[in-house]
Design an enzyme around this catalytic site. Structure first.
Site, PDB file in Angstrom:
ATOM      1  N   CYS A 204      -1.173  -3.747 -16.436  1.00 35.05           N
ATOM      2  CA  CYS A 204      -1.691  -3.042 -15.100  1.00 35.05           C
ATOM      3  C   CYS A 204      -3.144  -2.787 -15.434  1.00 35.05           C
ATOM      4  CB  CYS A 204      -0.847  -1.936 -15.066  1.00 35.05           C
ATOM      5  SG  CYS A 204       0.964  -2.187 -14.607  1.00 35.05           S
TER       6      CYS A 204
ATOM      7  N   HIS B 225       0.149  -6.431  -5.492  1.00 35.05           N
ATOM      8  CA  HIS B 225       1.720  -6.560  -5.264  1.00 35.05           C
ATOM      9  C   HIS B 225       2.063  -6.758  -3.654  1.00 35.05           C
ATOM     10  CE1 HIS B 225       2.426  -5.036  -9.173  1.00 35.05           C
ATOM     11  NE2 HIS B 225       1.524  -3.927  -8.953  1.00 35.05           N
TER      12      HIS B 225
ATOM     13  N   HIS C 162      -3.925  -5.526   2.537  1.00 35.66           N
ATOM     14  CA  HIS C 162      -5.194  -6.201   2.120  1.00 35.66           C
ATOM     15  C   HIS C 162      -6.281  -5.556   1.772  1.00 35.66           C
ATOM     16  CE1 HIS C 162      -2.454  -9.285   3.835  1.00 35.66           C
ATOM     17  NE2 HIS C 162      -3.095 -10.246   2.901  1.00 35.66           N
TER      18      HIS C 162
ATOM     19  N   GLU D  79       6.876  -2.124  -5.917  1.00 34.95           N
ATOM     20  CA  GLU D  79       5.905  -3.029  -6.449  1.00 34.95           C
ATOM     21  C   GLU D  79       6.354  -4.519  -6.532  1.00 34.95           C
ATOM     22  OE1 GLU D  79       2.573  -0.277  -8.515  1.00 34.95           O
ATOM     23  OE2 GLU D  79       3.914  -1.208  -9.651  1.00 34.95           O
TER      24      GLU D  79
END
Length: 117
Positions: free
Chosen positions: A25, A31, A69, A107
């Protein structure tokens, strides 16, 4: 207690830079997030609702305009974990709809974080 929920979707990137470099991560990744807001009330309103689902449209607009986005490190002031996002969305929703009782953020199809005071 009556409970309703509504689901919202967005895609975004993030990076948990505070984690060790070898943690997956810590790398830039993304995600397809799911946000579920839950509202609860002991009594229904005069229309027979906890709240009309249509009234939750501002959350969709907020998510689309602010999170979809985007790179979440540029959006949030805290690490962009699902837990922190659940609390962020809870606070945003509770400020508008006092019936907000919980927010869950996913996620991946198998992972969820929830904030419920």
């Amino acid at each position: 207690m009556f409970r309703i929920s509504k689901e919202f979707h967005f895609s975004a990137s993030h990076q948990l830079e505070h984690l060790p470099a070898d943690h997956q991560c810590a790398r830039l990744h993304g995600h397809n997030y799911i946000v579920v807001v839950e509202l609860a009330a002991a009594e229904l309103n005069e229309d027979g609702f906890v709240r009309d689902y249509h009234e939750l449209k501002p959350l969709k607009t907020y998510i689309d305009d602010t999170f979809d986005h985007r790179h979440l490190n540029d959006v949030l002031d805290v690490p962009s974990t699902a837990e922190n996002m659940a609390k962020h969305f809870f606070d945003w929703c509770r400020a508008r709809w006092p019936e907000t009782s919980a927010v869950k953020v996913s996620e991946t199809p198998k992972t969820w974080a929830e904030y419920r005071p």
